[in-house]
Design a protein around this motif. Structure first.
Motif, PDB file in Angstrom:
ATOM      1  N   UNK A  50       0.823  -1.210   0.000  1.00  0.00           N
ATOM      2  CA  UNK A  50       0.000   0.000   0.000  1.00  0.00           C
ATOM      3  C   UNK A  50       0.861   1.266   0.000  1.00  0.00           C
ATOM      4  N   UNK A  51       1.974   1.261   0.736  1.00  0.00           N
ATOM      5  CA  UNK A  51       2.874   2.422   0.691  1.00  0.00           C
ATOM      6  C   UNK A  51       3.406   2.626  -0.728  1.00  0.00           C
ATOM      7  N   UNK A  52       3.775   1.517  -1.390  1.00  0.00           N
ATOM      8  CA  UNK A  52       4.289   1.618  -2.760  1.00  0.00           C
ATOM      9  C   UNK A  52       3.210   2.164  -3.700  1.00  0.00           C
ATOM     10  N   UNK A  53       1.984   1.718  -3.499  1.00  0.00           N
ATOM     11  CA  UNK A  53       0.883   2.234  -4.330  1.00  0.00           C
ATOM     12  C   UNK A  53       0.695   3.729  -4.098  1.00  0.00           C
ATOM     13  N   UNK A  54       0.801   4.160  -2.846  1.00  0.00           N
ATOM     14  CA  UNK A  54       0.665   5.579  -2.531  1.00  0.00           C
ATOM     15  C   UNK A  54       1.747   6.392  -3.218  1.00  0.00           C
ATOM     16  N   UNK A  55       2.985   5.878  -3.214  1.00  0.00           N
ATOM     17  CA  UNK A  55       4.094   6.584  -3.860  1.00  0.00           C
ATOM     18  C   UNK A  55       3.827   6.734  -5.356  1.00  0.00           C
ATOM     19  N   UNK A  73      16.774   7.063   0.222  1.00  0.00           N
ATOM     20  CA  UNK A  73      17.492   8.017  -0.615  1.00  0.00           C
ATOM     21  C   UNK A  73      16.532   8.911  -1.382  1.00  0.00           C
ATOM     22  N   UNK A  74      15.445   8.311  -1.901  1.00  0.00           N
ATOM     23  CA  UNK A  74      14.418   9.098  -2.601  1.00  0.00           C
ATOM     24  C   UNK A  74      13.707  10.054  -1.637  1.00  0.00           C
ATOM     25  N   UNK A  75      13.485   9.582  -0.418  1.00  0.00           N
ATOM     26  CA  UNK A  75      12.853  10.459   0.575  1.00  0.00           C
ATOM     27  C   UNK A  75      13.710  11.684   0.838  1.00  0.00           C
ATOM     28  N   UNK A  76      15.006  11.477   0.996  1.00  0.00           N
ATOM     29  CA  UNK A  76      15.906  12.605   1.236  1.00  0.00           C
ATOM     30  C   UNK A  76      15.989  13.509   0.013  1.00  0.00           C
ATOM     31  N   UNK A  77      15.900  12.930  -1.184  1.00  0.00           N
ATOM     32  CA  UNK A  77      15.859  13.755  -2.402  1.00  0.00           C
ATOM     33  C   UNK A  77      14.723  14.762  -2.318  1.00  0.00           C
ATOM     34  N   UNK A  78      13.552  14.272  -1.886  1.00  0.00           N
ATOM     35  CA  UNK A  78      12.380  15.152  -1.787  1.00  0.00           C
ATOM     36  C   UNK A  78      12.538  16.161  -0.657  1.00  0.00           C
ATOM     37  N   UNK A  79      13.027  15.697   0.485  1.00  0.00           N
ATOM     38  CA  UNK A  79      13.140  16.584   1.649  1.00  0.00           C
ATOM     39  C   UNK A  79      14.160  17.693   1.436  1.00  0.00           C
ATOM     40  N   UNK A 139      10.366   2.921   3.766  1.00  0.00           N
ATOM     41  CA  UNK A 139      11.702   2.426   4.090  1.00  0.00           C
ATOM     42  C   UNK A 139      11.727   1.678   5.409  1.00  0.00           C
ATOM     43  N   UNK A 140      11.023   2.199   6.398  1.00  0.00           N
ATOM     44  CA  UNK A 140      10.979   1.537   7.706  1.00  0.00           C
ATOM     45  C   UNK A 140      10.302   0.174   7.593  1.00  0.00           C
ATOM     46  N   UNK A 171      11.940  -3.680   8.211  1.00  0.00           N
ATOM     47  CA  UNK A 171      11.329  -4.638   9.149  1.00  0.00           C
ATOM     48  C   UNK A 171      11.223  -6.034   8.550  1.00  0.00           C
ATOM     49  N   UNK A 172      11.250  -6.136   7.211  1.00  0.00           N
ATOM     50  CA  UNK A 172      11.193  -7.445   6.551  1.00  0.00           C
ATOM     51  C   UNK A 172      12.579  -7.902   6.095  1.00  0.00           C
ATOM     52  N   UNK A 173      13.619  -7.160   6.460  1.00  0.00           N
ATOM     53  CA  UNK A 173      14.984  -7.543   6.106  1.00  0.00           C
ATOM     54  C   UNK A 173      15.464  -7.034   4.769  1.00  0.00           C
ATOM     55  N   UNK A 174      14.658  -6.215   4.087  1.00  0.00           N
ATOM     56  CA  UNK A 174      15.050  -5.700   2.763  1.00  0.00           C
ATOM     57  C   UNK A 174      15.834  -4.401   2.937  1.00  0.00           C
ATOM     58  N   UNK A 175      17.070  -4.517   3.397  1.00  0.00           N
ATOM     59  CA  UNK A 175      17.864  -3.336   3.746  1.00  0.00           C
ATOM     60  C   UNK A 175      18.249  -2.530   2.508  1.00  0.00           C
ATOM     61  N   UNK A 176      18.658  -3.210   1.440  1.00  0.00           N
ATOM     62  CA  UNK A 176      19.067  -2.487   0.236  1.00  0.00           C
ATOM     63  C   UNK A 176      17.901  -1.705  -0.355  1.00  0.00           C
ATOM     64  N   UNK A 177      16.725  -2.339  -0.392  1.00  0.00           N
ATOM     65  CA  UNK A 177      15.540  -1.632  -0.888  1.00  0.00           C
ATOM     66  C   UNK A 177      15.224  -0.426  -0.006  1.00  0.00           C
ATOM     67  N   UNK A 178      15.339  -0.604   1.303  1.00  0.00           N
ATOM     68  CA  UNK A 178      15.054   0.483   2.228  1.00  0.00           C
ATOM     69  C   UNK A 178      16.007   1.649   2.000  1.00  0.00           C
ATOM     70  N   UNK A 179      17.283   1.352   1.780  1.00  0.00           N
ATOM     71  CA  UNK A 179      18.254   2.425   1.547  1.00  0.00           C
ATOM     72  C   UNK A 179      17.908   3.199   0.272  1.00  0.00           C
TER      73      UNK A 179
END
Length: 462
Positions: free
Chosen positions: A369-374, A410-416, A393-394, A398-406
């Motif tokens: 759902x977060x991905x759909x929102x994005x 990174x995209x979040x920081x791009x926006x911020x 990302x959080x 929580x599911x162990x997908x660290x590379x995806x989270x990073x």
């Protein structure tokens, strides 16, 4: 004279299962959260003094009651704890008996005066302040006769109402793009001057008067929302309360529901799920939901679903999510929607649904759902887009997908980094740093790089 032991406070500590030291630690957490550095020195000795009957100074009674409220999952008032509270302009805003025009004058003048603003910032977000007024109050406010205007007062027509609505929408657009930390003072200035003069003007009809109070209520709501978004939780509450008073005066039930919904959202963020459920239940009561448009009902319903999820009601939360989806599905081109500051669409529904699924311990569903929102979020809603990416990302970590989270962070920081001033965005960055800490210590390059960017962003916006 030897002070009398405060047995009420002592009993509450026992109910909470806290030692004096644990109570002091909880107190300091709440004080720090609300930016009250002067109260962060409290120790177990202070707590023991209060039990012994010494009166806590400053805003300590409110802080300690807030800490107890969170621990006991119910509202603990200063009176219940055997304390008194300090005087503050906020108290009038939170007193449902005080006239909204008086509230606006006191609140606005205090907020705009830098030497007096500490009276607002010196407070603390308090569950005790969020008691929903009785249903009879709403009826009485709508029936309250209009005050007789001065002959010299400004003549206010429907065009003036539209001016206020258009200006509020402009500030709302700024909030969506830049965050609540950009432009709120200008909105308060407008609310306290131009809008205030309109509220005491001469109206051609009762309908126009109610429309003006409704427009002013939405401006007050937006000021509260911007304060909430920027982490000024103690300032947000009185503006939400003022907006409720004016919406009730205007007999605008859907707007009243939306302000209660915003207060529920804030209570969730402040880790008060039971209070959030109480507020969201009130937001969907009677005409607040029934007289709202489909798009408005969807927003009320999905936040209520989040509150149900956060309080351990999975079946009710799932049913509420389905109703919200149906309501949004009924919002189409043939249904007239008001020009509100709280636009709600598919991206927002997915974001709130993801938060509910996260709280229902369904991380995979939340990620979807977060991905759909994005994917659905438009460029005009940059602040919320950044916050959604932070949550995504959080959830991925929580599911162990660290590379995806990073990559997501990174995209979040791009926006911020494009000029977003938002307390909620800062919270996502702080959460990111905390969750990446174990990986950063291992020297994982992506985590090290994100830490450097995050630290730079936080320095820039502090």
């Amino acid at each position: 004279m030897t002070p009398r032991r405060n047995t009420k406070f002592e009993a509450l500590l026992a109910e909470a299962g806290w030692s004096r030291a644990q109570a002091a630690s909880a107190f300091v957490r709440v004080a720090h959260e609300n930016g009250l550095a002067g109260h962060c020195h409290v120790t177990r000795q202070h707590v023991q003094h209060w039990v012994s009957g010494h009166v806590p100074s400053g805003h300590s009674p409110i802080i300690v009651c807030e800490a107890l409220s969170r621990r006991l999952h119910r509202v603990v008032t200063p009176a219940e704890a055997g304390f008194t509270t300090p005087d503050s302009p906020v108290r009038g805003a939170l007193d449902w008996r005080v006239d909204p025009l008086t509230t606006l004058t006191d609140l606005g003048s205090t907020d705009l005066d830098s030497s007096r603003r500490r009276l607002l910032r010196g407070g603390v977000y308090s569950a005790a302040a969020l008691t929903v007024p009785a249903e009879t109050w709403w009826t009485e406010m709508a029936r309250h006769p209009a005050a007789e205007a001065s002959p010299a007062a400004k003549r206010v027509g429907q065009g003036d109402v539209e001016n206020v609505r258009e200006m509020t929408l402009a500030f709302s657009g700024m909030d969506q793009r830049r965050g609540g930390g950009h432009g709120r003072t200008a909105l308060v200035e407008y609310l306290s001057t131009e809008v205030s003069r309109c509220l005491v003007g001469r109206f051609p009809s009762e309908a126009v008067r109610r429309d003006m109070f409704s427009a002013a209520a939405e401006a007050s709501y937006l000021s509260g929302w911007m304060a909430f978004d920027n982490g000024l939780h103690d300032i947000a509450v009185p503006y939400f309360a003022l907006g409720l008073k004016m919406a009730a005066t205007a007999a605008d039930a859907p707007l009243s529901g939306h302000i209660l919904r915003a207060m529920a959202h804030q209570a969730l963020d402040m880790r008060l799920p039971q209070k959030a459920l109480e507020l969201s239940t009130a937001s969907t009561h009677g005409q607040r939901y029934l007289s709202a448009t489909p798009r408005e009902r969807a927003l009320l319903g999905v936040v209520h679903a989040r509150c149900l999820a956060a309080t351990g009601h999975p079946q009710e939360a799932s049913a509420a999510l389905l109703r919200a989806e149906d309501d949004l599905g009924n919002a189409h081109d043939g249904v007239e929607e008001p020009s509100r500051t709280f636009f709600f669409g598919a991206a927002s529904l997915s974001h709130e649904t993801a938060c509910a699924l996260r709280d229902l311990n369904d991380p995979k569903g939340a990620i979807s759902q977060f991905e759909r929102s994005v994917r659905k979020r438009g460029p005009a809603f940059r602040r919320t887009h950044a916050v959604t990416l932070g949550y995504l990302g959080a959830a991925q970590v929580s599911t162990g997908s660290v590379e995806e989270a990073c990559a997501t962070w990174g995209k979040a920081l791009d926006a911020m980094e494009e000029g977003i001033y938002s307390g909620r965005a800062r919270q996502r960055v702080e959460e990111m740093r905390s969750l990446l800490s174990p990986y950063r210590r291992r020297g994982i390059p992506a985590a090290v790089e994100l830490e450097a960017r995050a630290a730079g962003y936080l320095r820039a916006v502090d």
